[in-house]
Scaffold this motif. Structure first.
Motif, PDB file in Angstrom:
ATOM      1  N   VAL A 121       2.266  30.132  50.227  1.00 30.52           N
ATOM      2  CA  VAL A 121       1.454  30.922  51.326  1.00 30.52           C
ATOM      3  C   VAL A 121       0.877  30.172  51.697  1.00 30.52           C
ATOM      4  O   VAL A 121      -0.014  29.379  50.615  1.00 30.52           O
ATOM      5  CB  VAL A 121       1.681  32.533  49.996  1.00 30.52           C
ATOM      6  CG1 VAL A 121       0.186  33.013  50.945  1.00 30.52           C
ATOM      7  CG2 VAL A 121       2.220  33.495  49.458  1.00 30.52           C
ATOM      8  N   ASN A 122       0.876  30.774  52.468  1.00 27.33           N
ATOM      9  CA  ASN A 122      -0.072  28.969  53.064  1.00 27.33           C
ATOM     10  C   ASN A 122      -0.969  30.053  54.971  1.00 27.33           C
ATOM     11  O   ASN A 122       0.079  29.289  55.416  1.00 27.33           O
ATOM     12  CB  ASN A 122      -0.008  27.891  53.317  1.00 27.33           C
ATOM     13  CG  ASN A 122      -0.456  26.508  53.784  1.00 27.33           C
ATOM     14  OD1 ASN A 122      -2.016  27.693  54.830  1.00 27.33           O
ATOM     15  ND2 ASN A 122      -0.427  25.581  53.540  1.00 27.33           N
ATOM     16  N   PRO A 123      -2.034  30.626  54.573  1.00 27.49           N
ATOM     17  CA  PRO A 123      -2.475  31.300  56.270  1.00 27.49           C
ATOM     18  C   PRO A 123      -3.002  30.635  56.793  1.00 27.49           C
ATOM     19  O   PRO A 123      -2.607  30.429  58.246  1.00 27.49           O
ATOM     20  CB  PRO A 123      -3.464  32.154  55.798  1.00 27.49           C
ATOM     21  CG  PRO A 123      -2.704  32.862  54.351  1.00 27.49           C
ATOM     22  CD  PRO A 123      -2.943  31.280  53.359  1.00 27.49           C
ATOM     23  N   ASP A 124      -2.566  28.970  56.347  1.00 28.18           N
ATOM     24  CA  ASP A 124      -3.306  27.958  57.861  1.00 28.18           C
ATOM     25  C   ASP A 124      -2.055  27.582  58.971  1.00 28.18           C
ATOM     26  O   ASP A 124      -1.820  27.214  59.645  1.00 28.18           O
ATOM     27  CB  ASP A 124      -3.732  26.677  57.361  1.00 28.18           C
ATOM     28  CG  ASP A 124      -5.006  26.747  56.528  1.00 28.18           C
ATOM     29  OD1 ASP A 124      -6.005  28.424  57.495  1.00 28.18           O
ATOM     30  OD2 ASP A 124      -6.066  26.685  55.686  1.00 28.18           O
ATOM     31  N   VAL A 147       1.896  31.583  56.991  1.00 16.18           N
ATOM     32  CA  VAL A 147       2.786  32.241  56.332  1.00 16.18           C
ATOM     33  C   VAL A 147       2.159  33.054  55.218  1.00 16.18           C
ATOM     34  O   VAL A 147       1.377  32.878  54.405  1.00 16.18           O
ATOM     35  CB  VAL A 147       3.751  31.198  54.744  1.00 16.18           C
ATOM     36  CG1 VAL A 147       4.548  31.819  53.859  1.00 16.18           C
ATOM     37  CG2 VAL A 147       4.345  29.606  55.523  1.00 16.18           C
ATOM     38  N   GLN A 148       1.856  34.164  54.902  1.00 14.61           N
ATOM     39  CA  GLN A 148       0.946  35.288  54.621  1.00 14.61           C
ATOM     40  C   GLN A 148       1.088  35.243  53.879  1.00 14.61           C
ATOM     41  O   GLN A 148       0.414  35.700  52.681  1.00 14.61           O
ATOM     42  CB  GLN A 148       0.511  36.555  56.103  1.00 14.61           C
ATOM     43  CG  GLN A 148      -0.183  35.671  57.135  1.00 14.61           C
ATOM     44  CD  GLN A 148      -0.881  35.214  57.706  1.00 14.61           C
ATOM     45  OE1 GLN A 148      -2.229  35.600  56.617  1.00 14.61           O
ATOM     46  NE2 GLN A 148      -1.250  34.763  58.892  1.00 14.61           N
ATOM     47  N   THR A 149       3.151  36.064  53.515  1.00 16.87           N
ATOM     48  CA  THR A 149       3.051  36.160  52.044  1.00 16.87           C
ATOM     49  C   THR A 149       4.222  35.746  51.641  1.00 16.87           C
ATOM     50  O   THR A 149       4.706  35.190  52.518  1.00 16.87           O
ATOM     51  CB  THR A 149       3.322  38.050  52.081  1.00 16.87           C
ATOM     52  OG1 THR A 149       4.916  37.891  53.136  1.00 16.87           O
ATOM     53  CG2 THR A 149       2.140  38.954  53.352  1.00 16.87           C
ATOM     54  N   LYS A 184      10.311  25.036  58.654  1.00 15.75           N
ATOM     55  CA  LYS A 184      10.777  23.794  58.350  1.00 15.75           C
ATOM     56  C   LYS A 184       8.893  23.166  58.697  1.00 15.75           C
ATOM     57  O   LYS A 184       8.339  22.544  57.755  1.00 15.75           O
ATOM     58  CB  LYS A 184      11.363  22.839  59.059  1.00 15.75           C
ATOM     59  CG  LYS A 184      12.814  23.332  58.237  1.00 15.75           C
ATOM     60  CD  LYS A 184      14.156  22.453  59.292  1.00 15.75           C
ATOM     61  CE  LYS A 184      15.437  22.139  58.481  1.00 15.75           C
ATOM     62  NZ  LYS A 184      16.279  21.456  58.958  1.00 15.75           N
ATOM     63  N   GLU A 185       8.077  23.427  60.055  1.00 20.03           N
ATOM     64  CA  GLU A 185       6.829  23.462  59.841  1.00 20.03           C
ATOM     65  C   GLU A 185       6.205  24.168  59.158  1.00 20.03           C
ATOM     66  O   GLU A 185       4.813  23.668  59.215  1.00 20.03           O
ATOM     67  CB  GLU A 185       7.027  23.919  61.928  1.00 20.03           C
ATOM     68  CG  GLU A 185       7.596  22.930  62.728  1.00 20.03           C
ATOM     69  CD  GLU A 185       7.716  23.711  64.334  1.00 20.03           C
ATOM     70  OE1 GLU A 185       7.251  24.649  64.465  1.00 20.03           O
ATOM     71  OE2 GLU A 185       7.893  22.430  65.244  1.00 20.03           O
ATOM     72  N   LYS A 186       6.973  25.114  59.420  1.00 23.00           N
ATOM     73  CA  LYS A 186       5.843  25.779  58.363  1.00 23.00           C
ATOM     74  C   LYS A 186       5.180  25.346  56.101  1.00 23.00           C
ATOM     75  O   LYS A 186       5.146  25.450  55.631  1.00 23.00           O
ATOM     76  CB  LYS A 186       5.294  27.886  58.002  1.00 23.00           C
ATOM     77  CG  LYS A 186       5.808  28.170  59.209  1.00 23.00           C
ATOM     78  CD  LYS A 186       6.114  29.772  59.211  1.00 23.00           C
ATOM     79  CE  LYS A 186       5.444  30.210  59.816  1.00 23.00           C
ATOM     80  NZ  LYS A 186       5.719  31.942  60.116  1.00 23.00           N
ATOM     81  N   GLY A 187       6.278  24.367  56.120  1.00 20.83           N
ATOM     82  CA  GLY A 187       6.318  23.495  55.190  1.00 20.83           C
ATOM     83  C   GLY A 187       7.497  24.349  54.054  1.00 20.83           C
ATOM     84  O   GLY A 187       7.571  23.658  52.857  1.00 20.83           O
ATOM     85  N   LEU A 188       8.499  24.895  54.032  1.00 16.25           N
ATOM     86  CA  LEU A 188       9.150  25.872  53.515  1.00 16.25           C
ATOM     87  C   LEU A 188       9.976  25.170  52.878  1.00 16.25           C
ATOM     88  O   LEU A 188      11.212  25.805  52.435  1.00 16.25           O
ATOM     89  CB  LEU A 188       9.572  27.108  53.887  1.00 16.25           C
ATOM     90  CG  LEU A 188       7.883  27.487  54.280  1.00 16.25           C
ATOM     91  CD1 LEU A 188       8.539  29.239  55.231  1.00 16.25           C
ATOM     92  CD2 LEU A 188       7.012  28.500  53.156  1.00 16.25           C
TER      93      LEU A 188
END
Length: 745
Positions: A171-174, A177-179, A143-147
């Motif tokens: 996908v957002n490396p910042d 979320v790399q892949t 959730k913190e990664k915006g998913l």
């Protein structure tokens, strides 16, 4: 007052009224729930709760408020008390949960209604679970990664689309979320946690696991010998497991001997969850099925296994506590052996057997020590000392504690009796559990400051035959040890239950206020330890009580305490003959009016003539004339017919022996008399006069079906048994209470 102040006061008043109304509704809801659970009328429950809230004790309510409760007994009253406390705690928890969810801005009308309707704490916790502050989880990280939007897309079950393509948008490396695969996994974790937090799913999975789960245990070291060998490769349906096996497995697991698991077929649970979360075929059906399996395996199953095993353990503990309580009550209510001078023996090997002679009132006359057992084997000197004490004090009964060296001491005592050829002399083995605890206590030190620990123990052993109740109340109840797995259960619940049993037994028998110890008095209804000491101090300073009213002068014994305790306190030779009966002083006027109706007076209490007249009274008709409740009048009539009666005296006395029996003497089919020492889930242990008690398995207790051994036997019962089998190597004897001759017909 300003307009604003008036408005505020009205608002506060409305809030107070609303709170009071809510409280009344909660109380009524509790009354209805308890009445339904216990199959009682709401009036009975409502009245009982009110009486308890007013500070009345359960023994007092059971004995002196029968009309108000509809003659509920102590067990029913305690059930009401326990369930009411549980439901009150539940209401408090509901309030807290509703407040927390409301503060989060997530409280809906449906959720509030579900919480309000819950009748179990587990239901409330299940509903609260999604809103509880959690430690960091895979879902919270996602959730913190915006998913969350991606998780919502999965839950929407789109008919078309590719999950990885959709996931690639997140996908957002910042954000870490790399892949696309990582994004999709994070979204799946969010959905899995939502599934695991759904109250209905958890409730269903819990019930299914309880109904269909299999308790499995295996040895961590199969080659090692232990008392848990029967559980080295064991399986049993969880729902059917008796309490002693659950507690045995738990102990084996704690001692790192066993590995215990709860196995259940996961497929039906997967189907149930999928039925709630997957509506049909979609582009993500396969993913959602994987999420369902992950949610169950990773998040639901482990906690459900803990909860179900916890529930099984709780049930097993309650059963074990119930058995201990039942055995303790039977032991406390053993009949007193009156009119005998007793020689108490605390047996030992190296340190010798401590002896204590007490007179027929329990007063200590003399102590001594002898060494008839190994390694000293000074039998001749010991026999001389025994005979000296027996002759000096006219001892008619020798009481031996059943601890270390008891059977060697028994053999020696039997030889002394045989040599003396004294037909009046006999011996008895008593359960000495707790004697060492008492003898090292502050109470024992105050009672016998000049004796050592073992000598005090010998006195306790002698006295517990003369008056088991008066002596055993000096010992912490759980130290008496007539249960099973008592150290494996909740010690708080065990203490509460056993204390209630002692309180019930003491008040059932009644207490002579002029002879009772502070320990005994402290268990009387309404009396605490301080008041008990004050009663004894008042007695010592002012002499014997001659009237119940005198107790009102005892410091710290207020009006409420007096009301609760006075019916259970007896004055055997006081001014008023009613003071030696269980009749409460509040009913003395009823007795006076009864006697006026019968044309008798108080001076006739205890006479055969009065007893005959009382036996002929029509209780219902007389109760109407006297304007008193029928149950109260029945109790009055019974008390007047047998004033000063000790209910324990109606029970058979223990078996006195003059000769010892050896295990080598036993053969299958031999008939013996024995005393029940302990009752457990799977049978009863019976003292037949050999070193170890014999076991009567539950299947051998009766010709018919036996649901539980306590339905057939109680601690202290004298029983006829027959030898089934003898294992000389292990020192075990199997017994039966089924007459072999009748069974053969």
């Amino acid at each position: 007052m300003s307009e604003r102040g008036i408005l505020l006061s009205h608002t506060q008043a409305d809030a107070i009224k609303a709170e009071e109304q809510n409280g009344r509704e909660n109380r009524e809801r509790i009354v209805q729930q308890v009445a339904k659970e216990l199959s009682l009328s709401q009036k009975q429950v409502r009245t009982t709760i009110s009486l308890l809230d007013e500070g009345n004790t359960i023994p007092f309510i059971a004995r002196y408020r029968k009309e108000m409760t509809g003659e509920l007994d102590e067990n029913q009253l305690r059930e009401i008390e326990d369930r009411t406390q549980y439901l009150r705690n539940l209401e408090e928890r509901k309030k807290e949960v509703l407040r927390i969810i409301a503060e989060q801005g997530k409280l809906t009308d449906d959720l509030a209604a579900s919480i309000e309707k819950a009748v179990k704490l587990q239901e409330v916790e299940d509903l609260y679970r999604p809103y509880r502050q959690k430690r960091k989880t895979r879902a919270s990280v996602a959730k913190e990664k915006g998913l969350e939007p991606l998780a919502e897309w999965l839950r929407s079950e789109p008919k078309q689309g590719d999950a990885l393509v959709e996931a690639s948008r997140y996908v957002n490396p910042d954000l870490g979320v790399q892949t696309a695969e990582e994004a999709l996994q994070g979204a799946m974790d969010i959905v899995a946690e939502a599934i695991a937090d759904e109250a209905a799913i958890r409730a269903w999975a819990r019930k299914y696991t309880m109904d269909h789960g299999m308790m499995v245990s295996e040895a961590k070291s199969p080659e090692a010998e232990s008392v848990y060998e029967m559980y080295y490769n064991y399986r049993e349906p969880a729902k059917k497991m008796p309490s002693h096996r659950i507690l045995a497995m738990n102990r084996g697991e704690r001692e790192d001997v066993l590995k215990v698991t709860l196995e259940v077929d996961a497929e039906p649970i997967h189907r149930y969850i999928a039925g709630r979360w997957i509506k049909g075929n979609s582009a993500v059906s396969g993913i959602l099925h994987s999420v369902v399996e992950d949610a169950y395996k990773r998040l639901i199953a482990p906690s459900i296994e803990r909860e179900v095993r916890g529930a099984l353990t709780e049930r097993a503990e309650q059963q074990a506590i119930s058995i201990f309580a039942g055995n303790l009550r039977s032991l406390l209510l053993q009949p007193p052996v009156r009119g005998k001078r007793v020689l108490g023996v605390d047996p030992a090997y190296r340190t010798g057997c401590k002896l204590a002679v007490v007179d027929d009132t329990g007063k200590l006359l003399e102590v001594a020590v002898t060494y008839p057992t190994p390694p000293n084997n000074k039998k001749r000197e010991a026999a001389a000392k025994f005979s000296e004490l027996i002759d000096k004090y006219a001892v008619s009964l020798i009481v031996i504690g059943n601890g270390t060296a008891s059977r060697e001491t028994e053999q020696f005592v039997a030889e002394v009796i045989a040599e003396r050829k004294d037909k009046e002399l006999a011996y008895l083995i008593v359960n000495e559990a707790g004697a060492s605890v008492y003898s090292a206590s502050k109470l024992a030190q105050e009672e016998f400051p000049d004796l050592d620990v073992a000598e005090r123990s010998a006195v306790s052993i002698a006295r517990r035959l003369q008056d088991p109740l008066a002596e055993l109340v000096k010992i912490e109840p759980k130290a008496i040890g007539v249960g099973q797995y008592q150290h494996d259960v909740s010690q708080k619940q065990l203490d509460e239950s056993l204390t209630a049993v002692v309180e019930s037994a003491v008040n059932h028998v009644g207490v002579d206020v002029n002879t009772a110890s502070p320990s005994l008095l402290s268990y009387v209804s309404g009396v605490n330890a301080t008041t008990a000491k004050n009663i004894v101090k008042f007695r010592e300073e002012n002499g014997r009580f001659v009237d119940r009213k005198q107790l009102q002068k005892v410091p710290r014994l207020g009006a409420k305490t007096y009301e609760q305790c006075i019916g259970f306190l007896r004055i055997s030779d006081g001014r008023n003959p009613l003071d030696k009966t269980p009749i409460h002083p509040e009913s003395y006027d009823v007795v006076n009016r009864l006697f006026a109706e019968l044309g008798v007076d108080l001076g006739q209490v205890g006479s055969k003539e009065l007893a005959a007249k009382l036996a002929a009274v029509d209780a219902e008709a007389m109760a109407a004339r006297l304007e008193v409740g029928v149950p109260t009048l029945r109790d009055i009539l019974d008390s007047l017919q047998r004033p000063g009666r000790d209910p324990r005296e109606e029970l058979p006395l223990p078996i006195f022996r003059t000769d010892v029996l050896k295990i080598e003497d036993l053969t299958p089919g031999m008939e013996l008399q024995g005393t029940v020492r302990n009752v457990i889930d799977f049978g009863a242990f019976v003292d037949i006069g050999i070193k170890n008690d014999g076991l009567v398995h539950i299947s051998q207790l009766s010709e018919g079906y036996v649901k539980h051994p306590m339905d057939v036997v109680s601690v202290g019962d004298n029983v006829t048994v027959w030898v089934l089998n003898v294992d000389l190597k292990k020192g075990r004897v199997g017994l039966t209470m089924r007459n072999p001759q009748k069974s053969a017909l």
